[in-house]
Design a protein around this motif. Sequence first.
Motif, PDB file in Angstrom:
ATOM      1  N   ASP A  12       0.820  -1.215   0.000  1.00 49.69           N
ATOM      2  CA  ASP A  12       0.000   0.000   0.000  1.00 49.69           C
ATOM      3  C   ASP A  12       0.853   1.265   0.000  1.00 49.69           C
ATOM      4  O   ASP A  12       0.452   2.286  -0.543  1.00 49.69           O
ATOM      5  N   LEU A  13       2.020   1.217   0.635  1.00 47.75           N
ATOM      6  CA  LEU A  13       2.890   2.386   0.683  1.00 47.75           C
ATOM      7  C   LEU A  13       3.701   2.572  -0.600  1.00 47.75           C
ATOM      8  O   LEU A  13       4.110   3.686  -0.910  1.00 47.75           O
ATOM      9  N   CYS A  14       3.955   1.488  -1.312  1.00 51.34           N
ATOM     10  CA  CYS A  14       4.740   1.584  -2.549  1.00 51.34           C
ATOM     11  C   CYS A  14       3.939   2.352  -3.592  1.00 51.34           C
ATOM     12  O   CYS A  14       2.885   1.913  -4.042  1.00 51.34           O
ATOM     13  N   ASN A  15       4.453   3.517  -3.966  1.00 50.78           N
ATOM     14  CA  ASN A  15       3.745   4.376  -4.917  1.00 50.78           C
ATOM     15  C   ASN A  15       4.632   4.834  -6.067  1.00 50.78           C
ATOM     16  O   ASN A  15       4.295   5.752  -6.791  1.00 50.78           O
ATOM     17  N   GLY A  16       5.779   4.219  -6.219  1.00 50.84           N
ATOM     18  CA  GLY A  16       6.711   4.629  -7.263  1.00 50.84           C
ATOM     19  C   GLY A  16       7.792   5.553  -6.741  1.00 50.84           C
ATOM     20  O   GLY A  16       8.846   5.688  -7.355  1.00 50.84           O
ATOM     21  N   ASP A  17       7.542   6.203  -5.609  1.00 52.75           N
ATOM     22  CA  ASP A  17       8.517   7.114  -5.005  1.00 52.75           C
ATOM     23  C   ASP A  17       8.960   6.636  -3.624  1.00 52.75           C
ATOM     24  O   ASP A  17      10.152   6.585  -3.341  1.00 52.75           O
ATOM     25  N   TRP A  18       7.979   6.311  -2.761  1.00 52.45           N
ATOM     26  CA  TRP A  18       8.289   5.995  -1.365  1.00 52.45           C
ATOM     27  C   TRP A  18       9.314   4.881  -1.247  1.00 52.45           C
ATOM     28  O   TRP A  18      10.232   4.965  -0.436  1.00 52.45           O
ATOM     29  N   GLU A  19       9.182   3.835  -2.036  1.00 53.52           N
ATOM     30  CA  GLU A  19      10.086   2.695  -1.885  1.00 53.52           C
ATOM     31  C   GLU A  19      11.539   3.030  -2.231  1.00 53.52           C
ATOM     32  O   GLU A  19      12.443   2.290  -1.895  1.00 53.52           O
ATOM     33  N   HIS A  20      11.774   4.202  -2.857  1.00 53.39           N
ATOM     34  CA  HIS A  20      13.140   4.639  -3.162  1.00 53.39           C
ATOM     35  C   HIS A  20      13.730   5.483  -2.040  1.00 53.39           C
ATOM     36  O   HIS A  20      14.953   5.560  -1.895  1.00 53.39           O
ATOM     37  N   THR A  21      12.872   6.129  -1.255  1.00 49.85           N
ATOM     38  CA  THR A  21      13.357   6.999  -0.184  1.00 49.85           C
ATOM     39  C   THR A  21      12.948   6.511   1.204  1.00 49.85           C
ATOM     40  O   THR A  21      13.583   6.858   2.191  1.00 49.85           O
ATOM     41  N   GLY A  22      11.893   5.740   1.285  1.00 46.81           N
ATOM     42  CA  GLY A  22      11.397   5.230   2.562  1.00 46.81           C
ATOM     43  C   GLY A  22      11.717   3.763   2.689  1.00 46.81           C
ATOM     44  O   GLY A  22      12.471   3.198   1.912  1.00 46.81           O
ATOM     45  N   GLY A  23      11.116   3.156   3.698  1.00 49.06           N
ATOM     46  CA  GLY A  23      11.331   1.729   3.857  1.00 49.06           C
ATOM     47  C   GLY A  23      11.050   1.278   5.274  1.00 49.06           C
ATOM     48  O   GLY A  23      10.655   2.066   6.130  1.00 49.06           O
ATOM     49  N   ILE A  24      11.286   0.003   5.489  1.00 54.17           N
ATOM     50  CA  ILE A  24      11.081  -0.598   6.798  1.00 54.17           C
ATOM     51  C   ILE A  24      12.283  -1.476   7.118  1.00 54.17           C
ATOM     52  O   ILE A  24      12.824  -2.150   6.240  1.00 54.17           O
ATOM     53  N   LYS A  25      12.699  -1.422   8.378  1.00 56.73           N
ATOM     54  CA  LYS A  25      13.833  -2.224   8.821  1.00 56.73           C
ATOM     55  C   LYS A  25      13.417  -2.929  10.116  1.00 56.73           C
ATOM     56  O   LYS A  25      12.880  -2.299  11.028  1.00 56.73           O
ATOM     57  N   ILE A  26      13.655  -4.227  10.186  1.00 53.82           N
ATOM     58  CA  ILE A  26      13.343  -5.011  11.378  1.00 53.82           C
ATOM     59  C   ILE A  26      14.659  -5.572  11.911  1.00 53.82           C
ATOM     60  O   ILE A  26      15.395  -6.236  11.183  1.00 53.82           O
ATOM     61  N   GLU A  27      14.932  -5.269  13.195  1.00 53.60           N
ATOM     62  CA  GLU A  27      16.188  -5.701  13.803  1.00 53.60           C
ATOM     63  C   GLU A  27      15.929  -6.285  15.194  1.00 53.60           C
ATOM     64  O   GLU A  27      14.935  -5.958  15.828  1.00 53.60           O
ATOM     65  N   THR A  28      16.869  -7.088  15.641  1.00 52.82           N
ATOM     66  CA  THR A  28      16.842  -7.530  17.031  1.00 52.82           C
ATOM     67  C   THR A  28      17.634  -6.532  17.868  1.00 52.82           C
ATOM     68  O   THR A  28      18.492  -5.814  17.345  1.00 52.82           O
ATOM     69  N   THR A  29      17.331  -6.505  19.172  1.00 58.79           N
ATOM     70  CA  THR A  29      18.076  -5.644  20.084  1.00 58.79           C
ATOM     71  C   THR A  29      18.765  -6.517  21.122  1.00 58.79           C
ATOM     72  O   THR A  29      18.462  -7.702  21.251  1.00 58.79           O
ATOM     73  N   ASP A  30      19.659  -5.919  21.876  1.00 57.03           N
ATOM     74  CA  ASP A  30      20.446  -6.703  22.817  1.00 57.03           C
ATOM     75  C   ASP A  30      19.826  -6.813  24.206  1.00 57.03           C
ATOM     76  O   ASP A  30      20.458  -7.301  25.127  1.00 57.03           O
TER      77      ASP A  30
END
Length: 97
Positions: A12-30
């Motif tokens: 839904d967020l991918c609009n031709g622009d957002w996916e080039h400048t935005g994004g999502i990152k999933i990480e573990t923490t310590d």
Amino acid sequence: MDVVALEDWYADLCNGDWEHTGGIKIETTDNPGWCITVTYDPHEPEPESIKWLLEHYSNPEKPIFVKYDREKFTLEVLCEGTHTLADAMRMVLAVKV
């Protein structure tokens, strides 16, 4: 919580622009736990639902902590515990853009 909901949200967020400048990152923490970081489109208005999340989850002493950087347009959801990824994903998916 299944990964299909996250895929749908991402699509839904991918609009031709957002996916080039935005994004999502999933990480573990310590601590241990999870951190999900979402970068939003700086040309779009701040989602109203971010304000609600900040009102209810902005205390770093709690097991679920949310912060939003208005300069970088990033939402960060941090959850303590090894079985909290679904909780963090629900927070991210709650933000309606």
